[in-house]
Design an enzyme around this catalytic site. Structure first.
Site, PDB file in Angstrom:
ATOM      1  N   ASP A  42      -5.869  12.176   0.233  1.00 33.34           N
ATOM      2  CA  ASP A  42      -7.017  10.993   0.090  1.00 33.34           C
ATOM      3  C   ASP A  42      -6.669   9.525   1.003  1.00 33.34           C
ATOM      4  OD1 ASP A  42      -8.155  12.846  -1.833  1.00 33.34           O
ATOM      5  OD2 ASP A  42      -8.716  11.409  -3.238  1.00 33.34           O
TER       6      ASP A  42
ATOM      7  N   LYS B 247     -13.570   9.566   1.033  1.00 33.81           N
ATOM      8  CA  LYS B 247     -13.608  10.753   1.681  1.00 33.81           C
ATOM      9  C   LYS B 247     -14.193  11.815   0.755  1.00 33.81           C
ATOM     10  CE  LYS B 247     -10.751  13.098  -1.514  1.00 33.81           C
ATOM     11  NZ  LYS B 247     -11.428  12.613  -2.627  1.00 33.81           N
TER      12      LYS B 247
ATOM     13  N   GLU C 139      -1.001   4.991  -4.410  1.00 31.46           N
ATOM     14  CA  GLU C 139      -1.715   6.174  -4.915  1.00 31.46           C
ATOM     15  C   GLU C 139      -0.856   6.573  -6.052  1.00 31.46           C
ATOM     16  OE1 GLU C 139      -5.031   8.357  -3.718  1.00 31.46           O
ATOM     17  OE2 GLU C 139      -5.187   6.311  -4.943  1.00 31.46           O
TER      18      GLU C 139
ATOM     19  N   GLY D 250     -14.434  11.241  -7.248  1.00 33.87           N
ATOM     20  CA  GLY D 250     -13.838  12.351  -6.403  1.00 33.87           C
ATOM     21  C   GLY D 250     -13.943  11.877  -5.019  1.00 33.87           C
TER      22      GLY D 250
ATOM     23  N   SER E 268      -9.627   5.212  -4.974  1.00 28.55           N
ATOM     24  CA  SER E 268      -8.457   4.501  -5.485  1.00 28.55           C
ATOM     25  C   SER E 268      -7.433   4.489  -3.996  1.00 28.55           C
ATOM     26  CB  SER E 268      -7.729   5.225  -6.411  1.00 28.55           C
ATOM     27  OG  SER E 268      -7.389   6.703  -6.019  1.00 28.55           O
TER      28      SER E 268
END
Length: 345
Positions: free
Chosen positions: A204, A13, A193, A142, A146
């Protein structure tokens, strides 16, 4: 328990606006990328569970019988709740990690163990399987690497343990889960996360689960209709045939950053200077809302002046991020180069 090989993928993303402010209840606008993370789950009967992460050079294996004998009662069966710091320390004991380990490699393994032990507790015995995860997404950039990792793990383990149905039908090359299944995948991915990042916003994993463009605020998700969809799915899933309304030039500075450290830094600055930082977060929220309004207009009838407004909003947002202490000299340099060239669509 699923018996065949399972292939899963999920997108990364990029946050257009609202980065860091979203952790404090403000609006974030994010879109999925056409860069993905892939997972292959192979059930077997060798009595071991293996994790292979070739991108970061990790290959671990555990004897299932030994894991079965460990006290994992702190992981309540089917309970999609956050781990306490004490439970994280117990999980480190299970993994055989030192108490002070906090690097991404160790945390990625902890996240896998947490999801495996929690989700697979529904089985009469922990399953033997090999999991390999590889990605087109760079870590620490960024781009939600993850989150895509956690979404793939949650989706594969839930499907393998038949907690959600396998959406792939005979003869199909690719598919995606139902909305109900995606909700459960997202909940577990968010907890994965949290093992990695501590206090993520949830945006995310939401984008990686549902794809497309999302408006995210305080856990509430709605779709931005003007961008292409690319969701978590079984095998690589192409987006819809409609082209995206917006093309984004994405530049990797190759300067790795720790999301966990940056989020903690903003929180610390907010506590230290509340009357200064709180208005900054409110202003970032206003930038997100203005961007959302412009994107809505562009979905109906895009015009050159829309791009000028979006450019100005991005410039203002970058200055706000610098004021929050999460900017970087390499980003400032990129902005200077772009401004001097004055490229236009």
């Amino acid at each position: 328990m699923l018996s065949e090989v399972l292939l899963v993928s999920a997108p990364g993303k990029v946050i257009l606006h609202g980065e860091h402010a979203v952790v404090h209840g403000k609006v974030a606008l994010a879109v999925a990328l056409n860069l993905r993370t892939f997972l292959r789950l192979q059930p077997h009967s060798n009595g071991k569970v293996g994790l292979n992460l070739p991108n970061i050079g990790i290959k671990r294996a555990w004897v299932v019988a030994k894991l079965q004998m460990l006290d994992t009662s702190f992981l309540k069966q089917g309970d999609v709740t956050a781990l306490t710091p004490e439970q994280v320390e117990k999980l480190k004991e299970v993994a055989g990690f030192p108490e002070d380990c906090a690097d991404h490699e160790h945390l990625a393994v902890l996240s896998f163990l947490y999801l495996y032990l929690s989700i697979c507790q529904s089985q009469r015995a922990l399953p033997s399987l090999d999991v390999t995860v590889w990605s087109e997404l760079p870590t620490g950039a960024g781009l939600g690497s993850s989150a895509a990792y956690s979404v793939c793990l949650a989706a594969a383990l839930l499907t393998a343990c038949e907690e959600i149905p396998n959406p792939l039908k005979d003869g199909e090359a690719a598919s995606r889960w139902t909305e109900e299944s995606l909700e459960l995948i997202n909940k577990w991915a968010f907890q994965g996360e949290r093992v990695i990042h501590g206090n993520p916003s949830g945006v995310d994993n939401a984008v990686s689960t549902w794809g497309g463009g999302l408006r995210y605020q305080k856990g509430k998700i709605s779709s931005l209709k003007s961008v292409e969809t690319s969701a978590a799915g079984v095998k690589p899933v192409a987006g819809r045939s409609r082209p995206p309304a917006l093309k984004i030039l994405l530049i990797n500075t190759k300067v790795p950053r720790s999301t966990k450290a940056l989020v903690a830094g903003v929180r610390s600055r907010l506590l230290k200077f509340p009357e200064i930082v709180a208005p900054l977060l409110t202003s970032i929220d206003a930038i997100s809302l203005e961007c959302e309004r412009v994107l809505g207009e562009m979905a109906a009838a895009p015009a050159p002046e829309h791009y000028l407004v979006l450019e100005e909003l991005i410039d203002m947002n970058q200055h706000h991020l610098n004021a929050l202490g999460v900017g970087h000299a390499s980003l400032d340099r990129l902005c200077q180069i772009w401004s001097s060239q004055r490229w236009r669509p």
